[in-house]
Design a protein around this motif. Sequence first.
Motif, PDB file in Angstrom:
ATOM      1  N   ALA A 269       0.679  -0.583   0.114  1.00 46.69           N
ATOM      2  CA  ALA A 269      -0.590  -0.101   0.213  1.00 46.69           C
ATOM      3  C   ALA A 269       0.704   0.910   0.186  1.00 46.69           C
ATOM      4  O   ALA A 269       0.285   2.200  -0.840  1.00 46.69           O
ATOM      5  N   SER A 270       1.871   1.122   0.838  1.00 47.83           N
ATOM      6  CA  SER A 270       2.718   2.302   1.019  1.00 47.83           C
ATOM      7  C   SER A 270       3.877   2.712  -0.282  1.00 47.83           C
ATOM      8  O   SER A 270       4.074   4.070  -0.761  1.00 47.83           O
ATOM      9  N   GLN A 271       3.891   1.102  -0.673  1.00 44.36           N
ATOM     10  CA  GLN A 271       4.648   1.998  -2.230  1.00 44.36           C
ATOM     11  C   GLN A 271       4.113   3.253  -4.084  1.00 44.36           C
ATOM     12  O   GLN A 271       4.298   3.452  -3.703  1.00 44.36           O
ATOM     13  N   PHE A 272       2.434   2.540  -3.334  1.00 47.56           N
ATOM     14  CA  PHE A 272       1.766   2.903  -4.256  1.00 47.56           C
ATOM     15  C   PHE A 272       1.474   4.556  -3.907  1.00 47.56           C
ATOM     16  O   PHE A 272       1.196   5.195  -4.406  1.00 47.56           O
ATOM     17  N   LEU A 273       0.897   4.386  -2.479  1.00 48.01           N
ATOM     18  CA  LEU A 273       0.341   5.779  -2.041  1.00 48.01           C
ATOM     19  C   LEU A 273       1.680   6.726  -1.729  1.00 48.01           C
ATOM     20  O   LEU A 273       1.661   8.648  -2.375  1.00 48.01           O
ATOM     21  N   MET A 279      -0.215   1.452 -10.273  1.00 48.72           N
ATOM     22  CA  MET A 279      -1.630   0.243 -10.272  1.00 48.72           C
ATOM     23  C   MET A 279      -1.683  -0.233  -8.691  1.00 48.72           C
ATOM     24  O   MET A 279      -0.344  -0.662  -8.530  1.00 48.72           O
ATOM     25  N   PHE A 280      -1.974  -0.778  -8.328  1.00 46.82           N
ATOM     26  CA  PHE A 280      -2.534  -0.973  -6.534  1.00 46.82           C
ATOM     27  C   PHE A 280      -3.954  -1.986  -6.747  1.00 46.82           C
ATOM     28  O   PHE A 280      -5.142  -0.929  -6.875  1.00 46.82           O
ATOM     29  N   TYR A 281      -4.052  -3.287  -7.155  1.00 45.83           N
ATOM     30  CA  TYR A 281      -5.429  -3.721  -6.754  1.00 45.83           C
ATOM     31  C   TYR A 281      -5.991  -4.212  -5.648  1.00 45.83           C
ATOM     32  O   TYR A 281      -5.202  -4.883  -4.670  1.00 45.83           O
ATOM     33  N   MET A 282      -7.126  -3.610  -5.363  1.00 45.01           N
ATOM     34  CA  MET A 282      -7.396  -3.459  -3.696  1.00 45.01           C
ATOM     35  C   MET A 282      -8.897  -3.280  -3.643  1.00 45.01           C
ATOM     36  O   MET A 282      -9.806  -2.772  -4.613  1.00 45.01           O
ATOM     37  N   GLY A 283      -9.025  -3.499  -2.109  1.00 43.73           N
ATOM     38  CA  GLY A 283     -11.018  -3.700  -2.602  1.00 43.73           C
ATOM     39  C   GLY A 283     -11.108  -2.054  -1.796  1.00 43.73           C
ATOM     40  O   GLY A 283      -9.780  -1.643  -1.304  1.00 43.73           O
ATOM     41  N   SER A 284     -12.004  -2.200  -2.005  1.00 46.09           N
ATOM     42  CA  SER A 284     -12.834  -0.001  -0.873  1.00 46.09           C
ATOM     43  C   SER A 284     -12.247  -0.067   0.288  1.00 46.09           C
ATOM     44  O   SER A 284     -12.087   0.629   1.179  1.00 46.09           O
ATOM     45  N   GLU A 288     -10.101   4.569   3.507  1.00 47.07           N
ATOM     46  CA  GLU A 288      -9.217   5.562   4.899  1.00 47.07           C
ATOM     47  C   GLU A 288      -8.396   5.483   4.026  1.00 47.07           C
ATOM     48  O   GLU A 288      -7.729   6.950   4.888  1.00 47.07           O
ATOM     49  N   SER A 289      -6.900   5.235   4.121  1.00 45.11           N
ATOM     50  CA  SER A 289      -5.434   5.026   3.692  1.00 45.11           C
ATOM     51  C   SER A 289      -5.612   6.235   2.338  1.00 45.11           C
ATOM     52  O   SER A 289      -4.702   7.600   2.222  1.00 45.11           O
TER      53      SER A 289
END
Length: 434
Positions: A269-273, A279-284, A288-289
């Motif tokens: 997550a940090s790499q994307f943020l 791109m970052f495949y993830m749920g909704s 919050e982040s």
Amino acid sequence: MSRHMSRNAALAPILAGAGALALVLTGCAGGAGNAAAPTAFTYLINSENTMIPGQITALSEDQCKAENTALPLKVETVPQTNLDQKLQLLAGQNALPAMYAAGNAPALTKTLDESGNVVDFEVALAEIGALDDIEPAAISTIKSLYGGKFNVLPYQYNIEGIWYNKQVFADAGVDVPATWSELVAASAAIAKTGVTPFSASGEQGWPLTRLVGDYLFRDLGADALQKVADGDAKLTDPEYVAAAQAIADLGTAGYFGQGVGSIDYDTAASQFLNGKAAMFYMGSWILESMNDPERNKIGADNVGFMPFPAVEGGKGSIDEYPANVGLPSTMSAKVYDDKVADWLGCIAENYGSAALKDQGTISGFKANSEVSGIDPLTQVVQTTISESTSSVLWFEALFSTKATTTSQTNAAQLVSGAISAEEFMKLVQADLDS
């Protein structure tokens, strides 16, 4: 004041005829009447979850004040690790409360349903004129998980897709890909700019196997993994192996970056943020982040959300988002009466808007009133859910615990080339067959 009909009023026209009366007695959502009428609207939930009972409590003090006066809310908790055992004990004593967190797996809910302990919400909500308060996509997800039955309530609802960095896309000269081929081409263009195309956690494994499942749904259709669960197909069939191979090819090309197998969820997550991945495949649940400026260094306005792309010639629809309902809740059919029905109607009408306004969280209940000040990314997801009519699950949703573990622990080896796509699917299928 709830805009829904009381249960008695809803049933009055039906009760006019004897034939209809028989139908009500056999098909009504209520139970067999062999449990005492509730003196409180007791909600048993896992102690780790404070958000949902907090929101129900807030409703009891405002929109559902009349329902709370008639049947006072009482929240009870149990550690999630003890939840299944507690539910089984209470069911055996004919003492399940009016509402309770469903078991940790759909199998327990199915067992409780077979013993008459679960409300059929398709019937119950229709009786009180509240079925339209539930998002169709949420009902689709629940039915996919629970054997075609709408028997849990979606207090939490998450959809999954690809979050992307708009600036990185612009710098690489790529548009939002609509097809798999376009996604692969976009990844190649992004890699040439020095940015890692995809951030993913190989340590957790499931962010990678989610991609395998999504490819299957787009290529073979929404029932691709149901066919495996039913024994009508195997993961080792060529068209299933092809899905694993497509994801493995992304890894071979280096599109997950270096050392994906040692990257955990927070690092991914940090790499994307921090702008290190496009791109970052993830749920909704990651909203919050995404909405936190302390964590999201690229800025929320620089983040886009897109569905997993279509596979050329595939049977699946790009509009079907993978989704889940977290640890849902249900109601006891054996104590379901008019007062509980009033609570159900009030929750259905108000929970969606209240959770969005008070906590910025998305549920499977429709937001029936205008909510201002929502973060733009949250609004994007809410709109996407509202416009969806169906959904799909995830790769391991219908797997055994053993097969799920095998899938997720071997995901990094799949994308690193340590094992072939055929070997990966063979390992998982072997556990499904055992």
